[in-house]
Design a protein around this motif. Sequence first.
Motif, mmCIF file in Angstrom:
data_model
loop_
_atom_site.group_PDB
_atom_site.id
_atom_site.type_symbol
_atom_site.label_atom_id
_atom_site.label_comp_id
_atom_site.label_asym_id
_atom_site.label_seq_id
_atom_site.Cartn_x
_atom_site.Cartn_y
_atom_site.Cartn_z
ATOM 1 N N GLY A 286 0.811 -1.211 0.000
ATOM 2 C CA GLY A 286 0.000 0.000 0.000
ATOM 3 C C GLY A 286 0.841 1.256 0.000
ATOM 4 O O GLY A 286 2.079 1.214 0.081
ATOM 5 N N GLU A 287 0.155 2.380 -0.074
ATOM 6 C CA GLU A 287 0.829 3.671 -0.129
ATOM 7 C C GLU A 287 1.316 4.093 1.244
ATOM 8 O O GLU A 287 0.802 3.649 2.274
ATOM 9 N N ARG A 288 2.329 4.977 1.265
ATOM 10 C CA ARG A 288 2.868 5.495 2.528
ATOM 11 C C ARG A 288 1.790 6.264 3.288
ATOM 12 O O ARG A 288 0.876 6.836 2.689
ATOM 13 N N VAL A 289 1.906 6.265 4.624
ATOM 14 C CA VAL A 289 0.944 6.981 5.463
ATOM 15 C C VAL A 289 1.681 7.781 6.526
ATOM 16 O O VAL A 289 2.760 7.393 6.995
ATOM 17 N N ASN A 290 1.098 8.904 6.900
ATOM 18 C CA ASN A 290 1.579 9.719 8.036
ATOM 19 C C ASN A 290 3.078 9.987 8.013
ATOM 20 O O ASN A 290 3.782 9.830 9.008
ATOM 21 N N GLY A 291 3.591 10.399 6.855
ATOM 22 C CA GLY A 291 4.992 10.778 6.772
ATOM 23 C C GLY A 291 5.962 9.627 6.786
ATOM 24 O O GLY A 291 7.161 9.823 6.991
ATOM 25 N N ASN A 293 7.598 5.974 4.962
ATOM 26 C CA ASN A 293 8.312 5.704 3.719
ATOM 27 C C ASN A 293 7.450 4.906 2.756
ATOM 28 O O ASN A 293 6.642 4.060 3.177
ATOM 29 N N GLY A 294 7.643 5.138 1.472
ATOM 30 C CA GLY A 294 6.949 4.382 0.450
ATOM 31 C C GLY A 294 7.873 4.109 -0.729
ATOM 32 O O GLY A 294 8.602 4.999 -1.168
ATOM 33 N N ALA A 342 5.001 0.109 2.049
ATOM 34 C CA ALA A 342 5.146 1.198 3.023
ATOM 35 C C ALA A 342 5.742 0.672 4.323
ATOM 36 O O ALA A 342 5.528 -0.486 4.704
ATOM 37 N N PHE A 343 6.488 1.543 5.003
ATOM 38 C CA PHE A 343 7.055 1.220 6.309
ATOM 39 C C PHE A 343 7.397 2.535 7.001
ATOM 40 O O PHE A 343 7.568 3.569 6.356
ATOM 41 N N THR A 344 7.488 2.498 8.325
ATOM 42 C CA THR A 344 7.740 3.724 9.076
ATOM 43 C C THR A 344 9.223 4.067 9.072
ATOM 44 O O THR A 344 10.083 3.236 8.764
#
Length: 357
Positions: A286-291, A293-294, A342-344
Amino acid sequence: MAFLDISAVRKVYGQNVVVQDFNLAVERGEFVSFLGPSGCGKTTTLRMVAGFEQPTAGTIRIGGKDVTYLPPNQRNIGMVFQAYALFPNMTVADNIGFGLKVAKKPAAEIGPRVKEMLELIKLPHLADRYPYQLSGGQQQRVALARAIANKPQVLLLDEPLSALDAKIRVSLREEIRALQKALGITTIFVTHDQEEALSMSDRIVVMSEGRMEQVGNPFDIYNYPKTRFVAGFVGTLNTLKARVLDPGAGKLSIDGQEAVTSRPLNGSPADSIRTVALRPEAVALGERVNGGNGLSGTIEEVGFLGSVVRIKVRLGENAISLDTFNSSSVTPPKRGDTVSIAFTRDDLLVLEDNDAH
């Protein structure tokens, strides 16, 4: 002062350095695991604590007393071996009471203590049996009871579960940990099994080639490995080559796509290559979320592992494996599909021992 203090311990056989600069302070009642592959020095270190080996250099103190060169019988330690080491000609009760007899405890004390130990390991009905009449798990329980019958200051466990089948290992490690907590015995546990170490320990010492690679609690060892060895040995890991774009901002390029870490890349000049790591469970489709990484890539493999689907995404030179739960209502992507992952920032780990080129 620590209850068990291992200070600057080193062990050399001829030209071979087996243990180097080992420093560890263990608190009273703490459960510490030495984790590493065969030949990393973990058992040698345990044997030096036990007194079966003498350090080439360094000191070992138990309860403030220097025991570095004392023989095992003067250290008040309990030892459980991988091969049980029960006396075949003795009953279960006699095996448990053996150390008490050697210590010349009176019979009036030995009997009740053996009975107490049998109750503790839940084998009072097997007191008169011999080791050959017991299962592997039962023999190891008897070995454990014998080791703690004399109320040792430190309990040492040398891969005590490795000879057992998987289901019994899980059950017995839970029993050992519960028993250790109940008695409050300071314990050192040697294992090459990461799951054992992660599930049982207050702290873990990860060892490689005689060195201490990292010391920490299970959460930190798994989630924040400091070296490539620790990251690769403990759990499944994606390791990637990344080019530094902006050290101060923690910006990297992975196959031409920007990713950001949660910390500055101090000591890494722009355009240098670093090794970064991601756990499969930290990556999502999925797409990156809340700043966060994507990245985008192409599905290279899809593997079913029962409740988990492992998906490998090719970015370019690098590839990332990720885990998703298997659900009958969700169709997994197919090989060749273009996907976003995506990953933080916190999940993108920059490893210290950088040898990427």
